[in-house]
Design an enzyme around this catalytic site. Structure first.
Site, PDB file in Angstrom:
ATOM      1  N   TYR A   1      34.895 -54.452  -8.154  1.00 31.22           N
ATOM      2  CA  TYR A   1      34.203 -53.170  -7.984  1.00 31.22           C
ATOM      3  C   TYR A   1      34.976 -52.273  -7.023  1.00 31.22           C
ATOM      4  CZ  TYR A   1      30.245 -50.013  -6.965  1.00 31.22           C
ATOM      5  OH  TYR A   1      29.431 -48.923  -6.795  1.00 31.22           O
ATOM      6  N   ASP A   2      35.298 -52.812  -5.831  1.00 29.27           N
ATOM      7  CA  ASP A   2      35.932 -51.993  -4.790  1.00 29.27           C
ATOM      8  C   ASP A   2      37.302 -51.484  -5.243  1.00 29.27           C
ATOM      9  OD1 ASP A   2      33.812 -53.302  -3.607  1.00 29.27           O
ATOM     10  OD2 ASP A   2      34.890 -53.943  -1.828  1.00 29.27           O
TER      11      ASP A   2
ATOM     12  N   GLY B   1      38.473 -51.505  -8.319  1.00 31.67           N
ATOM     13  CA  GLY B   1      38.313 -50.699  -9.529  1.00 31.67           C
ATOM     14  C   GLY B   1      38.002 -49.256  -9.169  1.00 31.67           C
ATOM     15  N   LYS B   2      37.092 -49.067  -8.213  1.00 36.36           N
ATOM     16  CA  LYS B   2      36.717 -47.705  -7.800  1.00 36.36           C
ATOM     17  C   LYS B   2      37.870 -47.032  -7.052  1.00 36.36           C
ATOM     18  CE  LYS B   2      32.311 -47.181  -9.040  1.00 36.36           C
ATOM     19  NZ  LYS B   2      31.783 -46.036  -9.786  1.00 36.36           N
TER      20      LYS B   2
ATOM     21  N   ARG C   1      19.651 -55.505  -5.612  1.00 37.48           N
ATOM     22  CA  ARG C   1      19.976 -54.668  -4.449  1.00 37.48           C
ATOM     23  C   ARG C   1      18.877 -54.804  -3.402  1.00 37.48           C
ATOM     24  NH1 ARG C   1      22.585 -49.284  -7.061  1.00 37.48           N
ATOM     25  NH2 ARG C   1      21.521 -49.888  -8.961  1.00 37.48           N
TER      26      ARG C   1
ATOM     27  N   PHE D   1      13.595 -56.290  -1.760  1.00 38.51           N
ATOM     28  CA  PHE D   1      12.573 -56.424  -0.709  1.00 38.51           C
ATOM     29  C   PHE D   1      11.230 -55.863  -1.177  1.00 38.51           C
ATOM     30  CE2 PHE D   1      15.556 -56.604   3.287  1.00 38.51           C
ATOM     31  CZ  PHE D   1      16.082 -57.797   2.804  1.00 38.51           C
TER      32      PHE D   1
ATOM     33  N   THR E   1      24.345 -53.774   8.872  1.00 39.29           N
ATOM     34  CA  THR E   1      23.668 -52.482   8.725  1.00 39.29           C
ATOM     35  C   THR E   1      24.061 -51.789   7.414  1.00 39.29           C
ATOM     36  OG1 THR E   1      25.384 -51.143   9.802  1.00 39.29           O
ATOM     37  CG2 THR E   1      23.708 -52.151  11.238  1.00 39.29           C
TER      38      THR E   1
ATOM     39  N   PRO F   1      29.968 -56.469   3.773  1.00 37.88           N
ATOM     40  CA  PRO F   1      30.330 -55.615   4.910  1.00 37.88           C
ATOM     41  C   PRO F   1      29.328 -55.721   6.064  1.00 37.88           C
ATOM     42  CG  PRO F   1      30.574 -54.420   2.858  1.00 37.88           C
ATOM     43  CD  PRO F   1      29.872 -55.700   2.523  1.00 37.88           C
TER      44      PRO F   1
ATOM     45  N   ARG G   1      27.795 -50.133   7.907  1.00 41.42           N
ATOM     46  CA  ARG G   1      28.178 -49.024   7.043  1.00 41.42           C
ATOM     47  C   ARG G   1      27.328 -47.809   7.395  1.00 41.42           C
ATOM     48  NH1 ARG G   1      27.443 -50.532   1.214  1.00 41.42           N
ATOM     49  NH2 ARG G   1      29.454 -51.563   1.270  1.00 41.42           N
TER      50      ARG G   1
HETATM   51  P1  NAD Z   1      23.142 -48.363 -12.463  1.00 46.65           P
HETATM   52  O1  NAD Z   1      23.660 -49.746 -12.731  1.00 46.65           O
HETATM   53  O2  NAD Z   1      21.680 -48.140 -12.468  1.00 46.65           O
HETATM   54  O3  NAD Z   1      23.784 -47.327 -13.477  1.00 46.65           O
HETATM   55  C1  NAD Z   1      25.039 -47.484 -14.071  1.00 46.65           C
HETATM   56  C2  NAD Z   1      24.917 -47.064 -15.533  1.00 46.65           C
HETATM   57  O4  NAD Z   1      26.209 -47.174 -16.154  1.00 46.65           O
HETATM   58  C3  NAD Z   1      23.976 -47.958 -16.337  1.00 46.65           C
HETATM   59  O5  NAD Z   1      23.126 -47.148 -17.106  1.00 46.65           O
HETATM   60  C4  NAD Z   1      24.909 -48.790 -17.205  1.00 46.65           C
HETATM   61  O6  NAD Z   1      24.306 -49.232 -18.393  1.00 46.65           O
HETATM   62  C5  NAD Z   1      26.048 -47.824 -17.423  1.00 46.65           C
HETATM   63  N1  NAD Z   1      27.332 -48.458 -17.736  1.00 46.65           N
HETATM   64  C6  NAD Z   1      27.922 -49.499 -17.093  1.00 46.65           C
HETATM   65  N2  NAD Z   1      29.106 -49.787 -17.655  1.00 46.65           N
HETATM   66  C7  NAD Z   1      29.266 -48.901 -18.672  1.00 46.65           C
HETATM   67  C8  NAD Z   1      30.285 -48.698 -19.642  1.00 46.65           C
HETATM   68  N3  NAD Z   1      31.382 -49.478 -19.678  1.00 46.65           N
HETATM   69  N4  NAD Z   1      30.125 -47.714 -20.552  1.00 46.65           N
HETATM   70  C9  NAD Z   1      29.011 -46.939 -20.551  1.00 46.65           C
HETATM   71  N5  NAD Z   1      28.016 -47.081 -19.658  1.00 46.65           N
HETATM   72  C10 NAD Z   1      28.154 -48.058 -18.734  1.00 46.65           C
HETATM   73  O7  NAD Z   1      23.781 -47.932 -11.066  1.00 46.65           O
HETATM   74  P2  NAD Z   1      23.550 -46.636 -10.176  1.00 46.65           P
HETATM   75  O8  NAD Z   1      23.069 -47.085  -8.856  1.00 46.65           O
HETATM   76  O9  NAD Z   1      22.799 -45.596 -10.908  1.00 46.65           O
HETATM   77  O10 NAD Z   1      25.050 -46.165  -9.970  1.00 46.65           O
HETATM   78  C11 NAD Z   1      25.597 -45.059 -10.686  1.00 46.65           C
HETATM   79  C12 NAD Z   1      27.027 -44.805 -10.195  1.00 46.65           C
HETATM   80  O11 NAD Z   1      27.021 -44.514  -8.791  1.00 46.65           O
HETATM   81  C13 NAD Z   1      27.950 -46.016 -10.398  1.00 46.65           C
HETATM   82  O12 NAD Z   1      29.218 -45.541 -10.780  1.00 46.65           O
HETATM   83  C14 NAD Z   1      28.016 -46.636  -9.030  1.00 46.65           C
HETATM   84  O13 NAD Z   1      29.222 -47.323  -8.812  1.00 46.65           O
HETATM   85  C15 NAD Z   1      27.891 -45.412  -8.126  1.00 46.65           C
HETATM   86  N6  NAD Z   1      27.360 -45.757  -6.798  1.00 46.65           N
HETATM   87  C16 NAD Z   1      26.044 -46.098  -6.640  1.00 46.65           C
HETATM   88  C17 NAD Z   1      25.565 -46.453  -5.382  1.00 46.65           C
HETATM   89  C18 NAD Z   1      24.124 -46.805  -5.139  1.00 46.65           C
HETATM   90  O14 NAD Z   1      23.766 -47.124  -4.002  1.00 46.65           O
HETATM   91  N7  NAD Z   1      23.233 -46.755  -6.084  1.00 46.65           N
HETATM   92  C19 NAD Z   1      26.444 -46.482  -4.283  1.00 46.65           C
HETATM   93  C20 NAD Z   1      27.777 -46.165  -4.494  1.00 46.65           C
HETATM   94  C21 NAD Z   1      28.235 -45.784  -5.753  1.00 46.65           C
HETATM   95  N1  UDP Z   2      20.722 -58.252   1.045  1.00 49.57           N
HETATM   96  C1  UDP Z   2      19.761 -59.093   1.589  1.00 49.57           C
HETATM   97  N2  UDP Z   2      18.796 -59.585   0.766  1.00 49.57           N
HETATM   98  C2  UDP Z   2      18.720 -59.282  -0.554  1.00 49.57           C
HETATM   99  C3  UDP Z   2      19.688 -58.412  -1.105  1.00 49.57           C
HETATM  100  C4  UDP Z   2      20.680 -57.928  -0.279  1.00 49.57           C
HETATM  101  O1  UDP Z   2      19.786 -59.384   2.781  1.00 49.57           O
HETATM  102  O2  UDP Z   2      17.785 -59.772  -1.220  1.00 49.57           O
HETATM  103  C5  UDP Z   2      21.744 -57.698   1.939  1.00 49.57           C
HETATM  104  C6  UDP Z   2      23.181 -57.838   1.436  1.00 49.57           C
HETATM  105  O3  UDP Z   2      23.731 -59.086   1.812  1.00 49.57           O
HETATM  106  C7  UDP Z   2      23.844 -56.672   2.143  1.00 49.57           C
HETATM  107  C8  UDP Z   2      22.740 -55.600   2.201  1.00 49.57           C
HETATM  108  O4  UDP Z   2      21.524 -56.297   2.038  1.00 49.57           O
HETATM  109  O5  UDP Z   2      24.198 -57.024   3.459  1.00 49.57           O
HETATM  110  C9  UDP Z   2      22.859 -54.542   1.120  1.00 49.57           C
HETATM  111  O6  UDP Z   2      22.985 -55.201  -0.129  1.00 49.57           O
HETATM  112  P1  UDP Z   2      23.071 -54.419  -1.519  1.00 49.57           P
HETATM  113  O7  UDP Z   2      23.424 -55.437  -2.550  1.00 49.57           O
HETATM  114  O8  UDP Z   2      21.861 -53.597  -1.714  1.00 49.57           O
HETATM  115  O9  UDP Z   2      24.259 -53.372  -1.330  1.00 49.57           O
HETATM  116  P2  UDP Z   2      25.762 -53.483  -0.772  1.00 49.57           P
HETATM  117  O10 UDP Z   2      25.995 -54.817  -0.146  1.00 49.57           O
HETATM  118  O11 UDP Z   2      26.610 -53.273  -1.969  1.00 49.57           O
HETATM  119  O12 UDP Z   2      25.820 -52.403   0.226  1.00 49.57           O
END
Ligand code: NAD
Ligand code: UDP
Length: 314
Positions: free
Chosen positions: A145-146, A148-149, A186, A191, A210, A273, A276
């Site tokens: 993920y990291d 890739g982005k 997530r 929770f 955090t 992490p 953050r």
């Molecule tokens: P989500 O998983 O709810 O939404 C992602 C959507 O992309 C889904 O509808 C999924 O079906 C679709 N998808 C995945 N792979 C695909 C592919 N190959 N082709 C077509 N569709 C595809 O996640 P989200 O939280 O809504 O995240 C949306 C975007 O924001 C993502 O790119 C994610 O990396 C980015 N983002 C989200 C967060 C967050 O906290 N929610 C944080 C950082 C970045």
């Molecule tokens: N986390 C947790 N319990 C859960 C799910 C996540 O303690 O049931 C923690 C996880 O280890 C991380 C933080 O909550 O430290 C945020 O996790 P999330 O997967 O939501 O996002 P990301 O780690 O990608 O920021």
């Protein structure tokens, strides 16, 4: 001015809110999704709107379509999902973003790339400004993920420099709200679902790590405003700069739900992490970015969503 807009990942959590907001502002919206983590119910209320189209497609395959704005939101965002098929996750970010940049090059569309705070990895600089280059383990379980982005950002900037593609890159920090998938692991959704069911609340590690949690409406306002902004490609951080430990989040969810759930500690996942928090100075300067939803208010709305969801599925 109204646009012909493509939202990839439009049936996902953030994408579905974005589709709604774009329609509200008078645009024609093409929602594209492969439904890996997205759900039809997230956009069911938009079907039938003459300005809304839905396409089932995977962005790792090219698509030919005429649009003038592209929001590339497609990518699973939760560790559980993006780690379930890490090679596919990398393909989605790299091949998928390349395909959409190719589309933007051909059509002249402006493309917004949804990047992430994960590009900063486990940060040594706190809070994280856009100038910080990050500390990512390139071979760990979060790397698909990291990295890739990160590669997707590289592609955006190379298409911009080589071909003049009009890009906007945002780095999203942990966002929550209605339409998060209840089962995607997530922390906020876990929770709340655990608290509502009276199950144990699972804190990974000791709960001192955090995160900064942004309510989805504030994020979407930031995304919309940055897409309209002229003269800056980003990357720009978007999120909320209130910082909470995971322990504090668990206690807040218990308080707001009135749950009897107990908190239990489970092992911390690899490369999780430790802290953050976004430095939002650039977003404030460029687009007057403002936060309107404090954690308590956002959590209440999200709790309400999951309550109704559990009733409708009962
Ligand atoms: P989500 O998983 O709810 O939404 C992602 C959507 O992309 C889904 O509808 C999924 O079906 C679709 N998808 C995945 N792979 C695909 C592919 N190959 N082709 C077509 N569709 C595809 O996640 P989200 O939280 O809504 O995240 C949306 C975007 O924001 C993502 O790119 C994610 O990396 C980015 N983002 C989200 C967060 C967050 O906290 N929610 C944080 C950082 C970045
Ligand atoms: N986390 C947790 N319990 C859960 C799910 C996540 O303690 O049931 C923690 C996880 O280890 C991380 C933080 O909550 O430290 C945020 O996790 P999330 O997967 O939501 O996002 P990301 O780690 O990608 O920021």
């Amino acid at each position: 001015m109204s646009h012909n807009v493509l939202v990839t990942g439009g049936a996902g959590f953030i994408g579905s809110h974005l589709c709604e907001r774009l329609l509200d502002e008078g645009n024609h919206v093409i929602c594209l999704d492969n439904f890996f983590t997205g759900r039809r119910r997230n956009i069911a209320h938009l079907i039938g709107n003459p300005h809304f189209e839905l396409i089932r497609h995977d962005i790792t395959e090219p698509i030919r379509i005429e649009v003038d704005r592209i929001f590339n939101m497609a990518c699973p965002a939760s560790p559980v999902h993006y780690q379930s098929n890490p090679v596919k996750t990398m393909k989605t970010s790299v091949l998928g973003t390349m395909n959409l940049l190719g589309l933007a090059k051909r059509t002249g569309a402006r493309l917004l790339q949804a990047s992430t705070s994960e590009v900063y990895g486990d940060p040594e600089v706190h809070p994280q400004p856009e100038s910080y280059r990050g500390s990512v383990n390139p071979i760990g379980i979060r790397a698909c993920y990291d990295e890739g982005k990160r590669a997707a950002e590289t592609l955006c900037f190379d298409y911009h420099r080589m071909h003049g593609v009009d890009i906007r890159v945002i780095r999203i920090f942990n966002t929550y709200g209605p339409r998060m998938d209840a089962a995607d692991g997530r922390v906020v959704s876990n929770f709340i679902v655990q608290a509502l069911k009276g199950e144990d609340i699972t804190i990974y590690g000791d709960g001192t790590q955090t995160r900064s949690f942004c309510y989805v409406d504030d994020l979407v306002t930031g995304i919309m405003n940055f897409m309209k902004h002229e003269g800056h490609t980003g990357p720009v951080n978007l999120g909320n700069d209130g910082e909470f430990t995971v322990q504090q989040l668990a206690e807040e969810v218990i308080r707001l739900t009135g749950s009897q759930s107990r908190i239990v500690n489970q092992p911390l996942p690899e490369d999780d992490p430790t802290r953050r928090r976004p430095d939002l100075s650039l977003a404030k300067e460029l687009i007057g970015y403002k936060l309107t939803a404090p954690l308590e208010e956002g959590l209440k709305k999200t709790i309400e969503y999951f309550r109704q969801l559990s009733h409708s599925q009962a």
